[in-house]
Design a protein around this motif. Structure first.
Motif, PDB file in Angstrom:
ATOM      1  N   GLN A 302       0.886  -1.170  -0.095  1.00 15.92           N
ATOM      2  CA  GLN A 302      -0.085  -0.004  -0.068  1.00 15.92           C
ATOM      3  C   GLN A 302       0.816   1.218  -0.043  1.00 15.92           C
ATOM      4  N   PHE A 303       1.844   1.220   0.826  1.00 20.71           N
ATOM      5  CA  PHE A 303       2.805   2.419   1.005  1.00 20.71           C
ATOM      6  C   PHE A 303       3.675   2.762  -0.392  1.00 20.71           C
ATOM      7  N   GLN A 304       3.986   1.525  -0.578  1.00 13.26           N
ATOM      8  CA  GLN A 304       4.939   1.757  -1.900  1.00 13.26           C
ATOM      9  C   GLN A 304       4.077   1.874  -3.278  1.00 13.26           C
ATOM     10  N   HIS A 305       2.984   1.528  -3.259  1.00 17.50           N
ATOM     11  CA  HIS A 305       2.150   1.953  -4.534  1.00 17.50           C
ATOM     12  C   HIS A 305       1.754   3.145  -4.446  1.00 17.50           C
ATOM     13  N   PHE A 306       1.659   3.925  -3.205  1.00 20.86           N
ATOM     14  CA  PHE A 306       1.152   5.200  -3.234  1.00 20.86           C
ATOM     15  C   PHE A 306       2.222   6.208  -3.684  1.00 20.86           C
ATOM     16  N   LEU A 307       3.295   5.827  -3.058  1.00 18.88           N
ATOM     17  CA  LEU A 307       4.855   6.535  -3.666  1.00 18.88           C
ATOM     18  C   LEU A 307       4.903   6.572  -5.045  1.00 18.88           C
ATOM     19  N   LYS A 308       4.696   5.373  -5.863  1.00 16.63           N
ATOM     20  CA  LYS A 308       4.767   5.300  -7.184  1.00 16.63           C
ATOM     21  C   LYS A 308       3.717   6.098  -8.010  1.00 16.63           C
ATOM     22  N   LEU A 309       2.500   6.027  -7.387  1.00 14.76           N
ATOM     23  CA  LEU A 309       1.319   6.808  -7.863  1.00 14.76           C
ATOM     24  C   LEU A 309       1.840   8.267  -7.934  1.00 14.76           C
ATOM     25  N   HIS A 310       2.347   8.646  -7.145  1.00 14.70           N
ATOM     26  CA  HIS A 310       2.980  10.261  -7.098  1.00 14.70           C
ATOM     27  C   HIS A 310       4.213  10.568  -7.484  1.00 14.70           C
ATOM     28  N   GLY A 311       4.502   9.537  -8.068  1.00 17.64           N
ATOM     29  CA  GLY A 311       6.274   9.901  -8.517  1.00 17.64           C
ATOM     30  C   GLY A 311       7.363  10.206  -7.434  1.00 17.64           C
ATOM     31  N   ILE A 312       7.131   9.420  -6.534  1.00 21.14           N
ATOM     32  CA  ILE A 312       8.072   9.758  -5.278  1.00 21.14           C
ATOM     33  C   ILE A 312       9.201   8.524  -5.280  1.00 21.14           C
ATOM     34  N   LEU A 313      10.327   8.796  -5.359  1.00 24.38           N
ATOM     35  CA  LEU A 313      11.484   7.968  -5.182  1.00 24.38           C
ATOM     36  C   LEU A 313      11.551   7.472  -4.018  1.00 24.38           C
ATOM     37  N   GLN A 314      11.575   5.856  -3.541  1.00 18.95           N
ATOM     38  CA  GLN A 314      11.659   5.432  -2.185  1.00 18.95           C
ATOM     39  C   GLN A 314      13.220   4.834  -2.093  1.00 18.95           C
ATOM     40  N   GLN A 315      13.932   5.017  -1.061  1.00 20.76           N
ATOM     41  CA  GLN A 315      15.149   4.589  -0.878  1.00 20.76           C
ATOM     42  C   GLN A 315      14.989   3.877   0.441  1.00 20.76           C
ATOM     43  N   PHE A 316      16.218   2.698   0.596  1.00 20.90           N
ATOM     44  CA  PHE A 316      16.012   2.036   1.772  1.00 20.90           C
ATOM     45  C   PHE A 316      17.419   2.155   2.156  1.00 20.90           C
ATOM     46  N   SER A 317      17.709   2.205   3.326  1.00 19.07           N
ATOM     47  CA  SER A 317      19.114   1.795   4.119  1.00 19.07           C
ATOM     48  C   SER A 317      19.419   0.386   4.023  1.00 19.07           C
ATOM     49  N   CYS A 318      20.751   0.075   4.009  1.00 19.42           N
ATOM     50  CA  CYS A 318      21.129  -1.259   4.002  1.00 19.42           C
ATOM     51  C   CYS A 318      20.860  -1.924   5.400  1.00 19.42           C
ATOM     52  N   PRO A 319      20.421  -3.215   5.360  1.00 14.19           N
ATOM     53  CA  PRO A 319      20.146  -4.040   6.621  1.00 14.19           C
ATOM     54  C   PRO A 319      21.297  -3.711   7.603  1.00 14.19           C
ATOM     55  N   HIS A 320      21.138  -3.294   8.959  1.00 16.68           N
ATOM     56  CA  HIS A 320      21.934  -3.169  10.083  1.00 16.68           C
ATOM     57  C   HIS A 320      22.929  -2.155   9.884  1.00 16.68           C
ATOM     58  N   THR A 321      22.441  -1.068   8.930  1.00 18.84           N
ATOM     59  CA  THR A 321      23.243   0.019   8.795  1.00 18.84           C
ATOM     60  C   THR A 321      22.593   1.366   8.984  1.00 18.84           C
ATOM     61  N   PRO A 322      22.140   1.546  10.193  1.00 20.49           N
ATOM     62  CA  PRO A 322      21.314   2.857  10.368  1.00 20.49           C
ATOM     63  C   PRO A 322      22.050   4.179  10.084  1.00 20.49           C
ATOM     64  N   GLU A 323      23.258   4.085   9.950  1.00 21.18           N
ATOM     65  CA  GLU A 323      24.213   5.310   9.547  1.00 21.18           C
ATOM     66  C   GLU A 323      23.777   6.039   8.347  1.00 21.18           C
ATOM     67  N   GLN A 324      23.397   4.968   7.446  1.00 25.45           N
ATOM     68  CA  GLN A 324      22.760   5.718   6.168  1.00 25.45           C
ATOM     69  C   GLN A 324      21.631   6.535   6.271  1.00 25.45           C
ATOM     70  N   ASN A 325      20.897   6.297   7.250  1.00 27.72           N
ATOM     71  CA  ASN A 325      19.636   7.274   7.613  1.00 27.72           C
ATOM     72  C   ASN A 325      19.833   7.933   8.700  1.00 27.72           C
ATOM     73  N   GLY A 326      21.128   8.390   9.356  1.00 28.51           N
ATOM     74  CA  GLY A 326      21.441   8.676  10.464  1.00 28.51           C
ATOM     75  C   GLY A 326      21.139  10.082  10.700  1.00 28.51           C
ATOM     76  N   CYS A 327      20.218  10.968   9.864  1.00 24.77           N
ATOM     77  CA  CYS A 327      19.612  12.221  10.305  1.00 24.77           C
ATOM     78  C   CYS A 327      18.526  12.016  10.948  1.00 24.77           C
ATOM     79  N   VAL A 328      17.726  10.830  10.886  1.00 25.12           N
ATOM     80  CA  VAL A 328      16.563  10.612  11.464  1.00 25.12           C
ATOM     81  C   VAL A 328      16.691   9.716  12.637  1.00 25.12           C
ATOM     82  N   GLU A 329      17.759   8.829  12.518  1.00 24.34           N
ATOM     83  CA  GLU A 329      18.033   7.558  13.381  1.00 24.34           C
ATOM     84  C   GLU A 329      18.729   8.125  14.776  1.00 24.34           C
ATOM     85  N   ARG A 330      19.475   9.281  14.553  1.00 22.12           N
ATOM     86  CA  ARG A 330      20.098   9.953  15.787  1.00 22.12           C
ATOM     87  C   ARG A 330      19.080  10.790  16.534  1.00 22.12           C
TER      88      ARG A 330
END
Length: 335
Positions: A302-330
């Protein structure tokens, strides 16, 4: 030899640092699983040999019978331990000394294992390895001294105190608790400061699970170009209104943050839909990229379909690597 581990090299006149055995090493014993008694062609291998006057003979593979000259017992001395050999027959015309496998394990209450790598003698109760032997040309020799007396040794050892860091390296970098116990139990002579509580760079590096992450070089040029999302919870304390989870959204450009209390993770999708309409209408920009971890609330169809419908690119951080999204993880959920 690494002088950092073993300490300084001794001078040439003290080069004899290992025990030197004065006893003459005897010919090896060949392990024979078919022999019922130990057989040797060297009478010096037998302690207090007794002349044999019987008519029994030792029969070899070609059917030939060899006369028995003496009988007695022996002791097989090795650097680690000594083994008793009972019922040893002295047969002068035998080409090799044979060690009866059955008689050996019976005399010494041990286990004997033969494989392609060699032989192994172990204590039957503790499992400790007492002796290892090679395999040569299909035979399993055991080398040791079989003289009536244990080999005497003259030892010239260099004794010197060593600093605590070298001892720490020699012992394989143990923890401070174990290191302190080893030093006190064995009364190790430590040079200078003897406290085991010091910083070891090698220990610190060995305990690291990953290399440090460098500072990111990417930067957003406008608001809502990149949003960092994360869900915090469940909270150990439920709020007065019954909220246990919190959706955190951080704008990468302005670092402005939004917090949304949730009663369950399933409310993430509906909350994000309302947030998108509100923030795009307020700021006047469109959300282009959403970055999060691979939590089920972000990977749902549901979430991924909504993003595709509105042309929003979705990115995921690698497993066990919160540093790749540290802006919100910290970011703490309430500060």
């Amino acid at each position: 030899m690494n002088p950092e581990i073993s300490g300084k090299f001794p001078p040439a006149k003290l080069a004899a640092m290992c025990a030197h055995f004065t006893a003459k090493s005897s010919t090896p014993w060949l392990i024979d699983s078919g022999a019922t008694s130990h057989i040797t062609n060297d009478i010096s291998n037998i302690q207090s040999p007794t002349p044999y006057h019987g008519e029994d003979k030792v029969y070899i593979g070609d059917g030939k019978g060899l006369s028995i000259a003496h009988t007695g017992t022996s002791t097989l001395h090795t650097p680690a331990s000594s083994f008793q050999l009972h019922n040893v027959l002295h047969v002068p015309h035998m080409k090799h000394s044979l060690l009866s496998a059955y008689q050996f394990i019976k005399d010494n209450d041990c286990s004997l294992t033969l494989d392609i790598h060699g032989s192994s003698v172990k204590d039957r109760f503790t499992g400790r390895t007492l002796l290892r032997g090679p395999v040569r040309g299909g035979f399993f020799p055991l080398q040791g001294s079989s003289s009536s007396k244990a080999p005497t040794s003259s030892t010239a050892l260099v004794s010197s105190s060593t600093n605590v860091r070298i001892w720490h390296s020699r012992l394989g970098h143990p923890s401070s608790v174990i290191f302190r116990k080893v030093l006190s139990t064995n009364k190790v002579d430590v040079q200078g400061r003897s406290s085991p509580d010091f910083f070891c760079k090698d220990c610190a590096l060995a305990k690291n699970h990953k290399l440090p992450f460098g500072t990111t070089q990417s930067a957003s040029s406008t608001s809502l170009e990149l949003l960092h999302c994360d869900v915090w919870g469940p909270s150990p304390v439920v709020s007065v209104s019954g909220y246990r989870y919190y959706l955190l959204i951080v704008d990468d450009y302005s670092k402005y943050s939004w917090y949304f209390p949730l009663k369950s993770k399933s409310a993430v999708f509906s909350t994000f839909v309302e947030f998108k309409s509100y923030v795009e209408n307020t700021i006047g920009n469109k959300i282009k990229v959403v970055r999060s971890d691979s939590g089920g609330e972000f990977t749902s169809h549901q979430f991924q379909h909504f993003l595709k419908l509105h042309g929003i690119l979705q990115q995921f951080s690698c497993p066990h690597t919160p540093e790749q999204n540290g802006c919100v993880e910290r970011k703490p959920p309430f500060g």
